[in-house]
Design a protein around this motif. Sequence first.
Motif, PDB file in Angstrom:
ATOM      1  N   ILE A 143      26.962  -8.288  -7.828  1.00 36.43           N
ATOM      2  CA  ILE A 143      26.755  -6.988  -8.812  1.00 36.43           C
ATOM      3  C   ILE A 143      25.240  -6.773  -8.603  1.00 36.43           C
ATOM      4  O   ILE A 143      24.811  -5.687  -8.525  1.00 36.43           O
ATOM      5  CB  ILE A 143      27.318  -7.077 -10.158  1.00 36.43           C
ATOM      6  N   LEU A 144      24.346  -7.732  -8.556  1.00 32.40           N
ATOM      7  CA  LEU A 144      22.831  -7.963  -8.601  1.00 32.40           C
ATOM      8  C   LEU A 144      22.556  -7.421  -7.122  1.00 32.40           C
ATOM      9  O   LEU A 144      21.755  -6.440  -7.082  1.00 32.40           O
ATOM     10  CB  LEU A 144      22.268  -9.269  -8.678  1.00 32.40           C
ATOM     11  N   ALA A 145      23.160  -7.855  -6.228  1.00 36.52           N
ATOM     12  CA  ALA A 145      22.718  -7.326  -4.820  1.00 36.52           C
ATOM     13  C   ALA A 145      23.076  -5.903  -4.675  1.00 36.52           C
ATOM     14  O   ALA A 145      22.514  -5.048  -4.249  1.00 36.52           O
ATOM     15  CB  ALA A 145      23.716  -8.171  -3.920  1.00 36.52           C
ATOM     16  N   ILE A 146      24.228  -5.659  -5.244  1.00 35.83           N
ATOM     17  CA  ILE A 146      24.905  -4.054  -5.156  1.00 35.83           C
ATOM     18  C   ILE A 146      23.792  -3.058  -5.801  1.00 35.83           C
ATOM     19  O   ILE A 146      23.424  -2.119  -5.509  1.00 35.83           O
ATOM     20  CB  ILE A 146      26.152  -3.892  -5.551  1.00 35.83           C
ATOM     21  N   ALA A 147      23.335  -3.563  -6.928  1.00 35.51           N
ATOM     22  CA  ALA A 147      22.494  -2.978  -7.830  1.00 35.51           C
ATOM     23  C   ALA A 147      20.913  -2.626  -7.273  1.00 35.51           C
ATOM     24  O   ALA A 147      20.458  -1.643  -7.109  1.00 35.51           O
ATOM     25  CB  ALA A 147      22.205  -3.720  -9.149  1.00 35.51           C
ATOM     26  N   PHE A 148      20.407  -3.745  -6.467  1.00 37.91           N
ATOM     27  CA  PHE A 148      19.365  -3.671  -5.844  1.00 37.91           C
ATOM     28  C   PHE A 148      19.387  -2.623  -4.567  1.00 37.91           C
ATOM     29  O   PHE A 148      18.540  -1.805  -4.256  1.00 37.91           O
ATOM     30  CB  PHE A 148      18.873  -5.203  -5.362  1.00 37.91           C
ATOM     31  N   ALA A 149      20.555  -2.924  -3.941  1.00 37.65           N
ATOM     32  CA  ALA A 149      20.623  -2.049  -2.594  1.00 37.65           C
ATOM     33  C   ALA A 149      20.827  -0.638  -3.074  1.00 37.65           C
ATOM     34  O   ALA A 149      20.644   0.296  -2.336  1.00 37.65           O
ATOM     35  CB  ALA A 149      22.110  -2.425  -2.022  1.00 37.65           C
ATOM     36  N   ALA A 189      24.896 -14.798   2.530  1.00 37.01           N
ATOM     37  CA  ALA A 189      24.129 -13.495   3.092  1.00 37.01           C
ATOM     38  C   ALA A 189      25.242 -12.877   3.946  1.00 37.01           C
ATOM     39  O   ALA A 189      24.958 -11.571   3.788  1.00 37.01           O
ATOM     40  CB  ALA A 189      22.826 -14.069   3.793  1.00 37.01           C
ATOM     41  N   ILE A 190      25.723 -13.430   5.080  1.00 42.04           N
ATOM     42  CA  ILE A 190      26.726 -12.797   5.828  1.00 42.04           C
ATOM     43  C   ILE A 190      27.820 -11.983   5.139  1.00 42.04           C
ATOM     44  O   ILE A 190      28.202 -10.697   5.670  1.00 42.04           O
ATOM     45  CB  ILE A 190      27.314 -13.674   6.779  1.00 42.04           C
ATOM     46  N   ILE A 191      28.273 -12.687   4.146  1.00 37.83           N
ATOM     47  CA  ILE A 191      29.384 -12.051   3.392  1.00 37.83           C
ATOM     48  C   ILE A 191      28.875 -10.966   2.609  1.00 37.83           C
ATOM     49  O   ILE A 191      29.511  -9.656   2.352  1.00 37.83           O
ATOM     50  CB  ILE A 191      30.008 -13.119   2.321  1.00 37.83           C
ATOM     51  N   LEU A 192      27.683 -11.192   2.071  1.00 35.81           N
ATOM     52  CA  LEU A 192      27.053  -9.952   1.138  1.00 35.81           C
ATOM     53  C   LEU A 192      26.833  -8.657   2.222  1.00 35.81           C
ATOM     54  O   LEU A 192      26.993  -7.663   1.890  1.00 35.81           O
ATOM     55  CB  LEU A 192      25.758 -10.321   0.663  1.00 35.81           C
ATOM     56  N   GLU A 193      26.148  -9.020   3.325  1.00 31.91           N
ATOM     57  CA  GLU A 193      25.788  -7.980   3.980  1.00 31.91           C
ATOM     58  C   GLU A 193      26.991  -7.247   4.636  1.00 31.91           C
ATOM     59  O   GLU A 193      27.068  -6.119   4.772  1.00 31.91           O
ATOM     60  CB  GLU A 193      25.056  -8.358   5.427  1.00 31.91           C
ATOM     61  N   ALA A 194      28.215  -7.826   4.920  1.00 29.80           N
ATOM     62  CA  ALA A 194      29.460  -7.247   5.239  1.00 29.80           C
ATOM     63  C   ALA A 194      29.966  -6.427   3.999  1.00 29.80           C
ATOM     64  O   ALA A 194      30.502  -5.368   4.047  1.00 29.80           O
ATOM     65  CB  ALA A 194      30.516  -8.449   5.625  1.00 29.80           C
ATOM     66  N   ALA A 195      29.689  -6.950   2.972  1.00 33.46           N
ATOM     67  CA  ALA A 195      30.472  -6.044   1.547  1.00 33.46           C
ATOM     68  C   ALA A 195      29.507  -5.008   1.316  1.00 33.46           C
ATOM     69  O   ALA A 195      30.025  -4.047   1.097  1.00 33.46           O
ATOM     70  CB  ALA A 195      30.287  -7.426   0.420  1.00 33.46           C
ATOM     71  N   LEU A 196      28.123  -5.042   1.500  1.00 34.43           N
ATOM     72  CA  LEU A 196      27.407  -4.124   1.261  1.00 34.43           C
ATOM     73  C   LEU A 196      27.758  -2.900   2.544  1.00 34.43           C
ATOM     74  O   LEU A 196      27.563  -1.787   2.009  1.00 34.43           O
ATOM     75  CB  LEU A 196      25.795  -4.372   1.309  1.00 34.43           C
ATOM     76  N   SER A 197      27.640  -3.294   3.572  1.00 36.49           N
ATOM     77  CA  SER A 197      28.138  -2.396   4.661  1.00 36.49           C
ATOM     78  C   SER A 197      29.505  -1.729   4.334  1.00 36.49           C
ATOM     79  O   SER A 197      29.767  -0.630   4.702  1.00 36.49           O
ATOM     80  CB  SER A 197      28.196  -3.000   6.067  1.00 36.49           C
ATOM     81  N   PHE A 198      30.337  -2.486   3.849  1.00 35.75           N
ATOM     82  CA  PHE A 198      31.775  -1.904   3.549  1.00 35.75           C
ATOM     83  C   PHE A 198      31.801  -0.997   2.260  1.00 35.75           C
ATOM     84  O   PHE A 198      32.339   0.144   2.698  1.00 35.75           O
ATOM     85  CB  PHE A 198      32.670  -3.326   3.019  1.00 35.75           C
ATOM     86  N   LEU A 199      30.826  -1.279   1.582  1.00 35.45           N
ATOM     87  CA  LEU A 199      30.443  -0.171   0.593  1.00 35.45           C
ATOM     88  C   LEU A 199      29.660   0.983   1.021  1.00 35.45           C
ATOM     89  O   LEU A 199      29.430   1.809   0.199  1.00 35.45           O
ATOM     90  CB  LEU A 199      30.044  -0.934  -0.516  1.00 35.45           C
TER      91      LEU A 199
END
Length: 293
Positions: A142-148, A224-234
């Motif tokens: 959630i924190l990463a999504i908020a920053f992005a 970080a790889i999972i998060l990058e994939a998640a952010l790109s997915f979103l």
Amino acid sequence: MASLDSISSTGAASGVKARPGVLARLIRNKSALIGGSIVLVFVLMAILAPVLPLADPFKSNFLAIRKPPSELYWFGTDELGRDQVSRLFYGAQASLLAGIVSVLIAVAIGLPFGLLAGWYGGWIDIVISRVTEALLACPFLILAIAFAAVLGPSLTNAMIAIGLSAVPIFIRLIRGQVMSVKAEDFVEGARAVGARDLRLMFRHVLPNTLSPIVVQSTLFMAQAIILEAALSFLGLGQQPPAPSWGQMLNVAKNFMEQAPWMSVAPGICIFLAVLGFNLLGDGLRDALDPKEN
């Protein structure tokens, strides 16, 4: 008086062995070898992508839309007829870059704050620790999504968002390590002979905290790889038409019945990359642990 040869033979007979080095222990660790091999494969994929005779990952081919795997297209094609193999290779660049840059950002910010909090204590430690705990109370994703979302959708902003989200983790880790090391006798001895705080922190304390930082950095690259994939997915990470494993999954979800192969290859790549870094991180932790062997 016993000769050196007799002492040496006595030591050998008693079963005393020299402690193996870090590299030797790492090579001896099967999990680390497997993880390192997997990571090396993806590193080579990212490096060799522009060199290998791959199809253009950006070029559409409307005569080959959603083609199944074949001799010509090993992993099939996507909704625009682009070769999946080519996009996987170039997608490895985005994933590994996200892991490396986000770790560097997290360490660059977390290291000085953790060092200050652990060394000086007092009100400095209280302020830094309370802010860190407040950030840790928020779920990492959630924190990463908020920053992005605040920074805007792009791979660069996604890397910054992931790095900022991991700062509290590294602050807490480094703070604890510094508090442990600064109580050692060699630090007190250096202080007794007149060493100043900066010399003590950077010459005596910091080098003895690097092992857990290296291990945590390796393990965090998997996250970080999972998060990058998640952010790109979103839609908050790598933007089309540039390839990204998460973005490929985002597109593939719309064609699960017509072209299920579109989701298999990027999903497997994410799984293997995360597995590789986790195994490598576990191996590094065992190899760098002074209590081992």
